[in-house]
Design an enzyme around this catalytic site. Structure first.
Site, mmCIF file in Angstrom:
data_model
loop_
_atom_site.group_PDB
_atom_site.id
_atom_site.type_symbol
_atom_site.label_atom_id
_atom_site.label_comp_id
_atom_site.label_asym_id
_atom_site.label_seq_id
_atom_site.Cartn_x
_atom_site.Cartn_y
_atom_site.Cartn_z
ATOM 1 N N TYR A 1 33.236 -5.769 -39.692
ATOM 2 C CA TYR A 1 33.042 -5.459 -38.272
ATOM 3 C C TYR A 1 34.068 -4.426 -37.810
ATOM 4 O O TYR A 1 33.717 -3.444 -37.135
ATOM 5 C CB TYR A 1 33.162 -6.728 -37.440
ATOM 6 C CG TYR A 1 32.999 -6.492 -35.952
ATOM 7 C CD1 TYR A 1 31.769 -6.137 -35.416
ATOM 8 C CD2 TYR A 1 34.080 -6.616 -35.078
ATOM 9 C CE1 TYR A 1 31.614 -5.905 -34.055
ATOM 10 C CE2 TYR A 1 33.939 -6.399 -33.711
ATOM 11 C CZ TYR A 1 32.705 -6.043 -33.204
ATOM 12 O OH TYR A 1 32.564 -5.814 -31.851
ATOM 13 N N GLY B 1 24.455 -4.667 -22.712
ATOM 14 C CA GLY B 1 23.380 -3.698 -22.553
ATOM 15 C C GLY B 1 22.482 -4.009 -21.381
ATOM 16 O O GLY B 1 22.052 -3.110 -20.658
ATOM 17 N N ALA C 1 19.466 -3.393 -25.130
ATOM 18 C CA ALA C 1 19.626 -3.640 -23.696
ATOM 19 C C ALA C 1 18.883 -4.869 -23.201
ATOM 20 O O ALA C 1 18.688 -5.026 -21.996
ATOM 21 C CB ALA C 1 19.158 -2.417 -22.912
ATOM 22 N N ASN C 2 18.477 -5.774 -24.091
ATOM 23 C CA ASN C 2 17.753 -6.963 -23.642
ATOM 24 C C ASN C 2 18.679 -8.137 -23.334
ATOM 25 O O ASN C 2 18.226 -9.170 -22.844
ATOM 26 C CB ASN C 2 16.714 -7.382 -24.693
ATOM 27 C CG ASN C 2 17.355 -7.735 -26.018
ATOM 28 O OD1 ASN C 2 17.945 -6.866 -26.645
ATOM 29 N ND2 ASN C 2 17.239 -8.975 -26.451
#
Length: 289
Positions: free
Chosen positions: A163, A27, A22-23
């Site tokens: 991915y 997020g 979340a930085n």
């Protein structure tokens, strides 16, 4: 009907939300909006310095805690130190990166995007009161689960297929988790979301100049912003939706937010069960209800 946006979020006062990665990017926006409406938000990040910077840009009650999804010991430490959580948002991820392995020997994309979150969810599950939201991708359409070689040990590594496999795994994980929650009589719900094509710091990390240039060009002219991408996650966090709902833009990349289409492979219950069993063995964690 008015298109849903984060402005419609209800109050989350008194509720705790943990958001991985979340930085920055999706997020960060998800955390910012939930903190704005009163949630006690925990930024679960590998780099706490960047987490502190992100927290300083938000209003509300925001805490920063270290979590490295590429290290199961870190995941266990984080879960053990968590007393309670209402909503877990499995948001962190890496995309089409060069070949690497996690601390525990997993291919880095399946290790970060799926196995780390799988372990975190199982370890936190007895403490979760509301729901688990896992961020997948429309790129799951290109994914295939190789149950015999999940970690790319026996085949040549290819970044985009790896991915796609990890994002398909997110959806199969969500379906199997919801099945187990329902069988256990738990009110907790498992949901998934995808952002469409949002321009974030995930793009341009493949190490291939041409591919990164194409992604940069696409991000400039075709992608939506992180606010739009995070809107899908926020809807999955806040709306009264059935378990195993997959949220995304109506037209795959853009459009109103709501239930999204998934491939036949993403609805394969046998593969979901097989992947769950393998993930338990690899991570040493089990369904805890």
């Amino acid at each position: 009907m008015t298109e849903w946006t984060a402005a419609a979020l209800p109050s989350f006062s008194g509720r705790t939300v943990i958001i991985t990665g979340a930085n920055s990017g999706l997020g960060l926006v998800t955390a910012r909006e939930l903190a704005r409406v009163g949630a006690d938000v925990v930024l679960a990040v590998r780099n706490t310095g960047k987490g502190d910077e992100a927290a300083a840009s938000m209003t509300g009650n925001v805490a920063v805690r270290r979590l490295d999804l590429q290290d199961l010991a870190s995941v266990r430490d984080f879960a053990a130190a968590t007393e309670r959580v209402d909503v877990l948002v499995n948001n962190a991820g890496i995309m089409a990166v060069p070949y690497a392995r996690t601390v525990d020997g997993f291919e880095s994309q399946i290790g970060t995007n799926h196995l780390g979150h799988f372990a975190l969810t199982n370890l936190l599950l007895p403490k979760i009161t509301d729901r688990v939201v896992t961020v997948s991708s429309f790129m799951h359409i290109f994914g295939r689960i190789n149950i015999d070689d999940l970690n790319w040990k026996a085949r040549p590594y290819s970044a985009w297929p790896a991915y796609g496999q990890s994002k398909l795994a997110n959806l199969l994980f969500t379906s199997e988790l919801q099945k187990r929650l329902s069988q256990a009589g738990s009110p907790v719900r498992a949901l998934a979301a995808h952002p469409g094509y949002s321009h974030t710091n995930l793009q341009g990390q493949s190490g291939r100049k041409l591919g990164d240039a194409v992604m940069a060009l696409g991000g400039q002219y075709f992608a939506t912003d992180a606010d739009f991408g995070a809107r899908q996650t926020l809807y999955a966090v806040a709306a009264d939706l059935p378990g195993d709902t997959f949220v995304g833009p109506r037209y795959a990349m853009r459009g109103p937010t709501g239930p999204a289409w998934r491939t036949r492979r993403a609805r394969d219950t046998s593969m979901a069960a097989a992947l769950w069993d393998l993930s338990e063995r690899l991570t040493g964690t089990t369904f805890a209800l």
